[in-house]
Design a protein around this motif. Structure first.
Motif, mmCIF file in Angstrom:
data_model
loop_
_atom_site.group_PDB
_atom_site.id
_atom_site.type_symbol
_atom_site.label_atom_id
_atom_site.label_comp_id
_atom_site.label_asym_id
_atom_site.label_seq_id
_atom_site.Cartn_x
_atom_site.Cartn_y
_atom_site.Cartn_z
ATOM 1 N N ASN A 1 0.845 -1.191 0.000
ATOM 2 C CA ASN A 1 0.000 0.000 0.000
ATOM 3 C C ASN A 1 0.880 1.241 0.000
ATOM 4 O O ASN A 1 1.962 1.248 0.595
ATOM 5 C CB ASN A 1 -0.895 0.040 1.235
ATOM 6 C CG ASN A 1 -1.972 -1.011 1.209
ATOM 7 O OD1 ASN A 1 -2.195 -1.647 0.197
ATOM 8 N ND2 ASN A 1 -2.638 -1.197 2.326
ATOM 9 N N LYS B 1 -4.336 3.365 -2.281
ATOM 10 C CA LYS B 1 -3.691 2.909 -3.514
ATOM 11 C C LYS B 1 -2.664 1.827 -3.200
ATOM 12 O O LYS B 1 -2.112 1.766 -2.104
ATOM 13 C CB LYS B 1 -3.011 4.075 -4.235
ATOM 14 C CG LYS B 1 -3.987 5.050 -4.835
ATOM 15 C CD LYS B 1 -3.271 6.091 -5.650
ATOM 16 C CE LYS B 1 -4.282 7.027 -6.298
ATOM 17 N NZ LYS B 1 -3.622 8.007 -7.147
ATOM 18 N N ILE C 1 0.811 -0.285 -4.771
ATOM 19 C CA ILE C 1 1.909 -0.303 -5.727
ATOM 20 C C ILE C 1 2.353 -1.760 -5.877
ATOM 21 O O ILE C 1 2.496 -2.485 -4.890
ATOM 22 C CB ILE C 1 3.082 0.597 -5.259
ATOM 23 C CG1 ILE C 1 4.201 0.642 -6.283
ATOM 24 C CG2 ILE C 1 3.606 0.162 -3.921
ATOM 25 C CD1 ILE C 1 5.282 1.670 -5.967
ATOM 26 N N GLN C 2 2.493 -2.189 -7.129
ATOM 27 C CA GLN C 2 2.939 -3.560 -7.416
ATOM 28 C C GLN C 2 4.090 -3.469 -8.397
ATOM 29 O O GLN C 2 4.004 -2.752 -9.393
ATOM 30 C CB GLN C 2 1.819 -4.390 -8.018
ATOM 31 C CG GLN C 2 2.274 -5.776 -8.426
ATOM 32 C CD GLN C 2 1.162 -6.602 -9.052
ATOM 33 O OE1 GLN C 2 0.006 -6.435 -8.732
ATOM 34 N NE2 GLN C 2 1.540 -7.497 -9.930
ATOM 35 N N GLU D 1 2.099 9.491 -2.180
ATOM 36 C CA GLU D 1 1.686 10.000 -3.498
ATOM 37 C C GLU D 1 2.565 11.176 -3.919
ATOM 38 O O GLU D 1 2.854 11.344 -5.101
ATOM 39 C CB GLU D 1 0.218 10.418 -3.472
ATOM 40 C CG GLU D 1 -0.725 9.246 -3.618
ATOM 41 C CD GLU D 1 -2.145 9.693 -3.889
ATOM 42 O OE1 GLU D 1 -2.503 9.845 -5.076
ATOM 43 O OE2 GLU D 1 -2.871 9.891 -2.895
ATOM 44 N N VAL E 1 3.241 -1.046 -11.388
ATOM 45 C CA VAL E 1 1.836 -0.677 -11.502
ATOM 46 C C VAL E 1 1.397 0.009 -10.210
ATOM 47 O O VAL E 1 1.715 -0.463 -9.120
ATOM 48 C CB VAL E 1 0.937 -1.919 -11.739
ATOM 49 C CG1 VAL E 1 -0.520 -1.534 -11.816
ATOM 50 C CG2 VAL E 1 1.373 -2.651 -12.991
ATOM 51 N N VAL E 2 0.642 1.118 -10.336
ATOM 52 C CA VAL E 2 0.034 1.786 -9.187
ATOM 53 C C VAL E 2 -1.463 1.858 -9.471
ATOM 54 O O VAL E 2 -1.883 2.333 -10.525
ATOM 55 C CB VAL E 2 0.617 3.196 -8.985
ATOM 56 C CG1 VAL E 2 -0.083 3.878 -7.810
ATOM 57 C CG2 VAL E 2 2.100 3.138 -8.754
ATOM 58 N N GLN E 3 -2.254 1.399 -8.518
ATOM 59 C CA GLN E 3 -3.717 1.433 -8.684
ATOM 60 C C GLN E 3 -4.366 2.007 -7.456
ATOM 61 O O GLN E 3 -3.986 1.751 -6.372
ATOM 62 C CB GLN E 3 -4.281 0.030 -8.921
ATOM 63 C CG GLN E 3 -3.836 -0.546 -10.244
ATOM 64 C CD GLN E 3 -4.413 -1.942 -10.447
ATOM 65 O OE1 GLN E 3 -4.863 -2.589 -9.517
ATOM 66 N NE2 GLN E 3 -4.389 -2.375 -11.684
#
Length: 192
Positions: free
Chosen positions: A102, A108, A110-111, A148, A190-192
Motif C-alpha cells: 500500500n 492505492k 503499488i505492485q 503520493e 503498476v500503481v492502482q
C-alpha cells in the motif's frame, strides 16, 4: 484321550513358534536394510584423511591471517573482453514473485517486479536466492514508505530503485559479508 490332549497342546505351541519366526524375519530385514543403507551412503568407505588435513591446515592459516581468507570469500568481478577499455560482464536475476504494498496514507497499491544486476560472479545470485525472503521483506519496507507526493517526482523510480538497492546490499552485507548488487531494475511497475 491322551492322544487328543497331545494334539491340542501341539496346536497351541505352533502359533507361538510362528510369531517368533515372523519377529526374527522382521528383525533380520530391518538390520539388513540398515546395513545396506549404510553401505550405499558410504559409511564403510575409507575416509579421505588427506583432504581433511588440508582443509584443517587452510582453516588454521586463515585464522592466523584473516586477510588471507578474505579473497576466497569475496566474489570477484567477471571481466568482459574489450579491446579499448576494461569492462565487466553484467548478470541479471529477477525476484520470483511480484511485490505488492500500500502507498502510505492512501488506499492505492503499488505492485512491481524487481530484477537485480551485478558485475560480480554467481555467488551474489546464490546469496540473493538464499536470502530471497529477507530481500523481499526489506523491499516491501521501502515500498510501504512511498507516498503520493513521492510518486509525483520525476526521478521517483530511480530514487526508489536506489533505496531498494541500498537496503538489499545492507542485508546481504549483514548476512554474507558482501552485497554486490549494483543496480535494481523494475520489470513491471503498476500503481492502482
Amino acid at each position: 484321550m491322551a492322544d487328543e490332549e497331545i494334539e491340542v497342546e501341539g496346536k497351541k505351541k505352533s502359533p507361538l513358534i510362528k510369531i517368533i519366526v515372523i519377529v526374527l524375519v522382521a528383525l533380520l530385514l530391518l538390520i539388513g536394510t540398515a546395513v545396506g543403507t549404510m553401505f550405499v551412503t558410504g559409511f564403510f568407505d575409507k575416509k579421505d584423511t588427506l583432504a581433511a588435513e588440508q582443509a584443517m591446515k587452510a582453516m588454521e592459516e586463515s585464522a592466523a591471517d584473516p586477510k588471507a581468507g578474505a579473497s576466497d570469500t569475496t566474489p570477484q568481478k567477471k571481466a568482459k573482453e574489450s579491446p579499448e577499455l576494461e569492462r565487466f560482464e553484467k548478470s541479471y536475476m529477477e525476484l520470483e514473485k511480484p511485490l505488492v504494498s500500500n502507498l502510505t496514507g492512501t488506499r492505492k497499491v503499488i505492485q512491481l517486479n524487481a530484477a537485480i544486476m551485478t558485475h560480480y560472479d554467481e555467488r551474489v545470485f546464490k546469496n540473493a536466492k538464499k536470502h530471497e525472503f529477507a530481500l523481499r521483506s526489506v523491499t516491501l519496507d521501502v515500498m510501504r514508505q512511498v507516498t503520493e507526493a513521492d510518486m509525483a517526482k520525476p526521478e521517483f523510480r530511480k530514487e526508489l530503485a536506489h533505496k531498494i538497492r541500498e537496503e538489499m546490499n545492507a542485508l546481504l552485507q549483514k548476512h554474507e559479508d558482501f552485497g554486490g548488487i549494483e543496480e535494481v531494475y523494475f520489470t513491471s511497475f503498476v500503481v492502482q
